[in-house]
Design an enzyme around this catalytic site. Sequence first.
Site, PDB file in Angstrom:
ATOM      1  N   ARG A 103     -23.377  15.689   1.739  1.00 14.99           N
ATOM      2  CA  ARG A 103     -24.662  16.392   1.888  1.00 14.99           C
ATOM      3  C   ARG A 103     -24.552  17.498   2.944  1.00 14.99           C
ATOM      4  O   ARG A 103     -25.383  18.384   3.012  1.00 14.99           O
ATOM      5  CB  ARG A 103     -25.788  15.405   2.234  1.00 14.99           C
ATOM      6  N   LYS A 161     -27.446  32.832 -12.477  1.00 15.18           N
ATOM      7  CA  LYS A 161     -27.436  34.027 -13.327  1.00 15.18           C
ATOM      8  C   LYS A 161     -26.017  34.585 -13.484  1.00 15.18           C
ATOM      9  O   LYS A 161     -25.188  33.930 -14.064  1.00 15.18           O
ATOM     10  CB  LYS A 161     -28.417  35.049 -12.747  1.00 15.18           C
ATOM     11  N   ASP A 192     -33.105  39.599  -2.236  1.00 18.79           N
ATOM     12  CA  ASP A 192     -32.660  38.876  -3.432  1.00 18.79           C
ATOM     13  C   ASP A 192     -31.861  39.860  -4.281  1.00 18.79           C
ATOM     14  O   ASP A 192     -32.405  40.819  -4.837  1.00 18.79           O
ATOM     15  CB  ASP A 192     -33.882  38.332  -4.204  1.00 18.79           C
TER      16      ASP A 192
END
Length: 445
Positions: free
Chosen positions: A98, A259, A234
């Site tokens: 983690r 993407k 972004d």
Amino acid sequence: MSWLPATLGDRVRSFSESPIMWDKKAKKKIGDRELKPESLMMSYGYRPEWSEMAVKAPIFATSTFVFNTAEEGKAFFAKAYGLADADENLETGLIYSRLNNPSLEILEDRLTLWDKAESAAVFESGMAAISTSALTFLRPGDLVVFSEPSYGGTEYLFHEILPQFDIQVECFRSSGGEAALRDVLEEGDNKDRLRMIYVETPSNPTNDVVDIEACSRVSREFSTDDRKVLLAVDNTFLGPVFQHPLKHGADLVIYSLTKYVGGHSDLIAGAVLGDKELVDAVKGTRTFLGNIPGPFTGFLLMRSLETLKVRMVQEMENAKLLAEFLTQHPNVARVSYLGLLKEGDSDYEIFQRHCTGSGSMIAFEVVGGEPEAFRFLNNLKLIKLAVSLGGTESLAEHPGAMTHSDIPAEDQVKIGITPNMVRISVGVEDPDDLIADVGQALDRI
Ligand SMILES: Cc1ncc(COP(=O)(O)O)c(C=O)c1O
């Protein structure tokens, strides 16, 4: 990489201790020649000696890592949690997946190359990257100003979720540029609480480009000694191949890796890049939100990174041809594609200054309204009717009814999302096949 001693023991330890082998900078060069990211994507950050000479980094499918000694475990924890007795010179060792995992550390090292970032942090999704950055840097009372339109999920986070934590949110229209950003700041009475400017450029779905350099100027102007205003960008639509926001003054670059980087519509992931100090802070939040991806996602992303540039270039070449075709079709009212920008267009100068390619996202308006747009989508045969983008296959969707449907209809129109708008993410298919498909579907509306 800090994880070597715990992987293959003494046999490998001798390699790890060679300063030449560890020098990542040296690995980026042949003599004086700085190697390009596409040349490094198959090797950077990994050495076959670490895994029985395997040419590819294995998938480190493990939740936890063995410490050589209790003292080592203590030192790793002190470093990871930033405790007072942490050894400054120690890199964070492998503890628990983690916090970190070799499959993800190699991936993060490779991701830094395209943007020339000091550090990168990967996430379970693009939204996890965005929301974890917001939670790391924004506090109750702070102001964040963001560009509209942005991806619908981002809009929802900013408009609906952050205000619940008493974070103030304002937005400016991407197409309004620096003036629109300054207007929002001047009109409000809380500009002294500005903490973050967040821009998505090019914007989803309209392809407006925002001047990153101008936003960086504004962020510096509004920063004070004890409050730095961060500029987050972004870069999902063009990056990491065709636009590099850090070069233009951004502090953080954010990706939906789902993407172009993932590129095959078979995974969900995200990333944040920037200076080590900022990215370390984001990684700290990630540890406790628990939104680091699993090692298999890391493996898939590294595999995808090897072909990223060839995919993005081919998709762009296909998009240029399809966009040109769309401009000629009588059932098309307007086409928004960066490759169609001409000198004199309002975005042209910013596009030239920031971007090295026009990407493969096309938004266009059919003649008519939503029913005509739906008829077009329903008649596609090769191109799939689905949200998401940046994959090898072409995808088409209706932003108003799908990705941006959270935004009320009247607000959609104000930010340029019209009922007759369709968005296409152009893939690697034969361009004439794509044109044939789009042509026949347009003829049927
Ligand atoms: C520009 C942009 N940013 C962020 C996201 C969110 O990414 P994810 O779906 O990986 O959470 C998307 C998703 O479509 C997007 O298009």
